[in-house]
Scaffold this motif. Structure first.
Motif, short mmCIF file in Angstrom:
data_model
loop_
_atom_site.label_atom_id
_atom_site.label_comp_id
_atom_site.label_asym_id
_atom_site.label_seq_id
_atom_site.Cartn_x
_atom_site.Cartn_y
_atom_site.Cartn_z
N PRO A 158 10.41 6.12 3.07
CA PRO A 158 10.63 4.69 2.83
C PRO A 158 9.40 3.83 3.08
O PRO A 158 9.34 2.70 2.62
N ASP A 159 8.40 4.34 3.79
CA ASP A 159 7.22 3.55 4.10
C ASP A 159 6.07 3.80 3.13
O ASP A 159 4.94 3.41 3.40
N ALA A 160 6.32 4.45 2.02
CA ALA A 160 5.27 4.77 1.07
C ALA A 160 5.44 3.97 -0.21
O ALA A 160 6.54 3.60 -0.60
N MET A 161 4.31 3.69 -0.88
CA MET A 161 4.32 3.05 -2.18
C MET A 161 4.05 4.13 -3.21
O MET A 161 3.12 4.93 -3.06
N HIS A 162 4.87 4.19 -4.23
CA HIS A 162 4.70 5.18 -5.29
C HIS A 162 4.30 4.48 -6.58
O HIS A 162 4.71 3.36 -6.84
N PHE A 163 3.49 5.16 -7.37
CA PHE A 163 3.05 4.64 -8.67
C PHE A 163 3.13 5.77 -9.68
O PHE A 163 3.39 6.92 -9.32
N GLN A 164 2.94 5.45 -10.94
CA GLN A 164 2.99 6.45 -12.00
C GLN A 164 1.58 6.71 -12.51
O GLN A 164 0.73 5.83 -12.51
N ARG A 165 1.37 7.95 -12.96
CA ARG A 165 0.13 8.32 -13.62
C ARG A 165 0.49 9.01 -14.93
O ARG A 165 1.34 9.89 -14.97
N MET A 183 -0.52 3.30 -13.03
CA MET A 183 0.21 2.05 -13.26
C MET A 183 1.35 1.93 -12.27
O MET A 183 1.74 2.91 -11.65
N TYR A 184 1.85 0.72 -12.11
CA TYR A 184 2.91 0.46 -11.15
C TYR A 184 4.16 -0.01 -11.89
O TYR A 184 4.12 -1.03 -12.59
N HIS A 185 5.23 0.74 -11.79
CA HIS A 185 6.54 0.42 -12.36
C HIS A 185 6.48 0.11 -13.85
O HIS A 185 6.79 -0.99 -14.30
N ARG A 186 6.07 1.09 -14.61
CA ARG A 186 6.06 0.98 -16.07
C ARG A 186 6.92 2.09 -16.66
O ARG A 186 7.13 3.13 -16.03
N LEU A 187 7.36 1.87 -17.86
CA LEU A 187 8.10 2.91 -18.58
C LEU A 187 7.22 3.62 -19.58
O LEU A 187 7.47 4.77 -19.93
N LEU A 188 6.18 2.93 -20.06
CA LEU A 188 5.21 3.52 -20.99
C LEU A 188 3.81 3.23 -20.49
O LEU A 188 3.56 2.21 -19.85
N CYS A 189 2.88 4.11 -20.79
CA CYS A 189 1.49 3.92 -20.42
C CYS A 189 0.92 2.73 -21.22
O CYS A 189 1.07 2.69 -22.44
N SER A 191 4.90 8.36 -22.73
CA SER A 191 6.06 8.23 -21.84
C SER A 191 6.12 9.35 -20.81
O SER A 191 7.04 9.37 -20.00
N ASP A 192 5.15 10.26 -20.83
CA ASP A 192 5.13 11.37 -19.89
C ASP A 192 4.38 10.93 -18.63
O ASP A 192 3.17 11.13 -18.50
N LEU A 193 5.10 10.30 -17.71
CA LEU A 193 4.51 9.76 -16.49
C LEU A 193 5.04 10.53 -15.29
O LEU A 193 6.21 10.87 -15.24
N HIS A 194 4.18 10.80 -14.32
CA HIS A 194 4.65 11.43 -13.10
C HIS A 194 4.33 10.53 -11.92
O HIS A 194 3.36 9.77 -11.92
N GLU A 250 -6.20 3.67 -6.01
CA GLU A 250 -5.89 4.63 -7.07
C GLU A 250 -6.11 4.07 -8.46
O GLU A 250 -6.07 4.80 -9.44
N GLY A 251 -6.32 2.74 -8.59
CA GLY A 251 -6.65 2.15 -9.88
C GLY A 251 -5.58 1.28 -10.50
O GLY A 251 -5.80 0.72 -11.57
N PHE A 252 -4.43 1.11 -9.88
CA PHE A 252 -3.41 0.24 -10.45
C PHE A 252 -3.40 -1.09 -9.71
O PHE A 252 -3.92 -1.22 -8.61
N VAL A 253 -2.81 -2.10 -10.35
CA VAL A 253 -2.73 -3.44 -9.77
C VAL A 253 -1.27 -3.75 -9.49
O VAL A 253 -0.39 -3.48 -10.31
N VAL A 254 -1.01 -4.35 -8.31
CA VAL A 254 0.35 -4.69 -7.92
C VAL A 254 0.36 -6.12 -7.39
O VAL A 254 -0.61 -6.57 -6.79
N ARG A 255 1.45 -6.82 -7.64
CA ARG A 255 1.63 -8.16 -7.10
C ARG A 255 2.35 -8.06 -5.77
O ARG A 255 3.34 -7.33 -5.65
#
Length: 137
Positions: free
Chosen positions: A27-34, A42-48, A54-57, A90-95
């Motif tokens: 619960p204390d970690a931030m997850h992102f997609q690559r 990227m952070y919370h996207r459905l498509l790159c 759409s193949d994001l992990h 890691e290269g993504f931007v988050v608000r």
């Protein structure tokens, strides 16, 4: 010609929901997609946003970043608060929100993830890593 079908909508909504959910239960970690095709983070996207793949992990972020932009908001809140755009290592931007006086947060300040979500707004909360050096202030 495209025809809307209930079964197709249910299949796509089920697979899309799995993209935004983290794979671990920390619960204390931030997850992102690559993106597996081009490697974009990227952070919370459905498509790159680069290749539209759409193949994001999901990956776990280290939680270290740099403030790229910060603004003070006085609307819909009893006290002034900041809203910042944080570029993560890691290269993504988050608000999110940076703890501290709203006028004391500037572009270039280094921050660390404090809590994964603000209980009211649902945004990540960061804290300043070290006191920034400001020779001209």
């Amino acid at each position: 010609m495209y025809h809307h079908s209930g079964s197709v909508a249910q299949q796509s909504s089920g697979s899309a929901a799995g993209v935004l959910e983290p794979t671990s239960h920390d619960p204390d970690a931030m997850h992102f997609q690559r993106c597996t095709w081009c490697g974009t983070a990227m952070y919370h996207r459905l498509l790159c946003p680069v290749c539209q793949g759409s193949d994001l992990h999901s990956e776990r972020s280290e939680g270290i970043g740099t403030v790229r932009h910060s603004t003070v908001v006085n609307r819909n809140t009893p006290a002034a608060r900041n809203v910042s755009l944080i570029e993560m290592a890691e290269g993504f931007v988050v608000r999110g929100r940076v703890m501290g006086p709203p006028v004391g947060i500037h572009s270039g300040d280094r921050v660390r993830l404090s809590t994964t979500k603000d209980p009211v707004r649902g945004e990540p909360v960061f804290q300043l890593v070290d006191e920034p050096y400001r020779a001209w202030t």
